[in-house]
Design a protein around this motif. Structure first.
Motif, PDB file in Angstrom:
ATOM      1  N   UNK A 165      53.673  58.123  47.288  1.00 33.75           N
ATOM      2  CA  UNK A 165      53.799  59.451  47.889  1.00 33.75           C
ATOM      3  C   UNK A 165      53.342  59.434  49.345  1.00 33.75           C
ATOM      4  N   UNK A 166      52.297  58.679  49.659  1.00 34.17           N
ATOM      5  CA  UNK A 166      51.810  58.590  51.039  1.00 34.17           C
ATOM      6  C   UNK A 166      52.824  57.906  51.944  1.00 34.17           C
ATOM      7  N   UNK A 167      53.495  56.892  51.413  1.00 31.37           N
ATOM      8  CA  UNK A 167      54.533  56.214  52.194  1.00 31.37           C
ATOM      9  C   UNK A 167      55.665  57.188  52.492  1.00 31.37           C
ATOM     10  N   UNK A 168      56.094  57.928  51.487  1.00 32.44           N
ATOM     11  CA  UNK A 168      57.169  58.900  51.716  1.00 32.44           C
ATOM     12  C   UNK A 168      56.719  60.023  52.649  1.00 32.44           C
ATOM     13  N   UNK A 169      55.464  60.413  52.571  1.00 36.12           N
ATOM     14  CA  UNK A 169      54.953  61.435  53.478  1.00 36.12           C
ATOM     15  C   UNK A 169      54.957  60.914  54.916  1.00 36.12           C
ATOM     16  N   UNK A 170      54.568  59.654  55.097  1.00 37.41           N
ATOM     17  CA  UNK A 170      54.590  59.048  56.435  1.00 37.41           C
ATOM     18  C   UNK A 170      56.018  58.981  56.967  1.00 37.41           C
ATOM     19  N   UNK A 171      56.960  58.609  56.111  1.00 41.83           N
ATOM     20  CA  UNK A 171      58.360  58.553  56.536  1.00 41.83           C
ATOM     21  C   UNK A 171      58.894  59.936  56.877  1.00 41.83           C
ATOM     22  N   UNK A 172      58.507  60.924  56.099  1.00 44.02           N
ATOM     23  CA  UNK A 172      58.919  62.292  56.371  1.00 44.02           C
ATOM     24  C   UNK A 172      58.364  62.753  57.717  1.00 44.02           C
ATOM     25  N   UNK A 173      57.094  62.438  57.970  1.00 49.90           N
ATOM     26  CA  UNK A 173      56.480  62.794  59.248  1.00 49.90           C
ATOM     27  C   UNK A 173      57.210  62.087  60.389  1.00 49.90           C
ATOM     28  N   UNK A 174      57.525  60.828  60.187  1.00 46.54           N
ATOM     29  CA  UNK A 174      58.223  60.043  61.212  1.00 46.54           C
ATOM     30  C   UNK A 174      59.531  60.721  61.608  1.00 46.54           C
ATOM     31  N   UNK A 175      60.342  61.065  60.633  1.00 47.61           N
ATOM     32  CA  UNK A 175      61.641  61.677  60.936  1.00 47.61           C
ATOM     33  C   UNK A 175      61.499  63.089  61.505  1.00 47.61           C
ATOM     34  N   UNK A 176      60.455  63.803  61.134  1.00 47.60           N
ATOM     35  CA  UNK A 176      60.247  65.162  61.645  1.00 47.60           C
ATOM     36  C   UNK A 176      59.671  65.173  63.060  1.00 47.60           C
ATOM     37  N   UNK A 177      59.111  64.038  63.509  1.00 48.06           N
ATOM     38  CA  UNK A 177      58.450  63.967  64.814  1.00 48.06           C
ATOM     39  C   UNK A 177      58.925  62.759  65.620  1.00 48.06           C
ATOM     40  N   UNK A 178      60.216  62.498  65.592  1.00 48.57           N
ATOM     41  CA  UNK A 178      60.754  61.314  66.275  1.00 48.57           C
ATOM     42  C   UNK A 178      60.401  61.276  67.753  1.00 48.57           C
ATOM     43  N   UNK A 179      60.528  62.380  68.456  1.00 47.36           N
ATOM     44  CA  UNK A 179      60.243  62.382  69.897  1.00 47.36           C
ATOM     45  C   UNK A 179      58.792  62.019  70.177  1.00 47.36           C
ATOM     46  N   UNK A 180      57.890  62.583  69.416  1.00 46.35           N
ATOM     47  CA  UNK A 180      56.468  62.290  69.577  1.00 46.35           C
ATOM     48  C   UNK A 180      56.181  60.810  69.338  1.00 46.35           C
ATOM     49  N   UNK A 181      56.750  60.262  68.289  1.00 46.81           N
ATOM     50  CA  UNK A 181      56.482  58.867  67.948  1.00 46.81           C
ATOM     51  C   UNK A 181      57.165  57.914  68.917  1.00 46.81           C
ATOM     52  N   UNK A 182      58.315  58.286  69.429  1.00 48.00           N
ATOM     53  CA  UNK A 182      58.968  57.460  70.455  1.00 48.00           C
ATOM     54  C   UNK A 182      58.144  57.442  71.735  1.00 48.00           C
ATOM     55  N   UNK A 183      57.482  58.553  72.039  1.00 52.55           N
ATOM     56  CA  UNK A 183      56.609  58.602  73.212  1.00 52.55           C
ATOM     57  C   UNK A 183      55.412  57.669  73.030  1.00 52.55           C
ATOM     58  N   UNK A 184      54.818  57.632  71.839  1.00 56.05           N
ATOM     59  CA  UNK A 184      53.736  56.679  71.567  1.00 56.05           C
ATOM     60  C   UNK A 184      54.243  55.248  71.751  1.00 56.05           C
ATOM     61  N   UNK A 185      55.432  54.969  71.256  1.00 53.04           N
ATOM     62  CA  UNK A 185      56.011  53.630  71.386  1.00 53.04           C
ATOM     63  C   UNK A 185      56.205  53.272  72.855  1.00 53.04           C
ATOM     64  N   UNK A 186      56.733  54.218  73.633  1.00 54.99           N
ATOM     65  CA  UNK A 186      56.957  53.976  75.059  1.00 54.99           C
ATOM     66  C   UNK A 186      55.624  53.711  75.764  1.00 54.99           C
ATOM     67  N   UNK A 187      54.614  54.511  75.486  1.00 66.04           N
ATOM     68  CA  UNK A 187      53.299  54.323  76.101  1.00 66.04           C
ATOM     69  C   UNK A 187      52.698  52.975  75.725  1.00 66.04           C
TER      70      UNK A 187
END
Length: 91
Positions: A49-71
């Motif tokens: 369930x935690x893995x699926x929650x992390x994946x759900x968060x990832x897809x819901x916050x793509x821009x935020x996570x891409x910014x972390x990746x860029x930084x």
């Protein structure tokens, strides 16, 4: 478990609460490496369930996570460029 953020851990990146496992790490293993969510859960010792929650968060916050990746990429490049280079060997 839930997804949380804490400036003192993982540089403030979202992670699975109670762990040091970042959302981007989970997404990379499932999406980029093609590992099954069940395998990832087993390997990092969290619930499926935690893995699926992390994946759900990832897809819901793509821009935020891409910014972390860029930084992170920019920081890595700065460190690489400023690191001591080995001397050239003369042949």
């Amino acid at each position: 478990m839930s997804i949380t953020r804490d400036d003192d851990m993982l540089g403030g990146e979202p992670r699975i609460d109670g762990t040091r496992v970042g959302v981007r790490h989970v997404a990379a293993r499932v999406i980029d490496s093609g590992q099954s969510p069940a395998h990832v859960a087993d390997q990092i010792d969290v619930s499926l369930a935690s893995v699926y929650e992390a994946l759900s968060y990832y897809y819901a916050h793509l821009d935020e996570l891409r910014e972390f990746e860029r930084e992170n990429t920019e920081a890595f490049e700065r460190v690489r460029e400023s690191s001591v280079k080995p001397k050239e060997t003369v042949r």
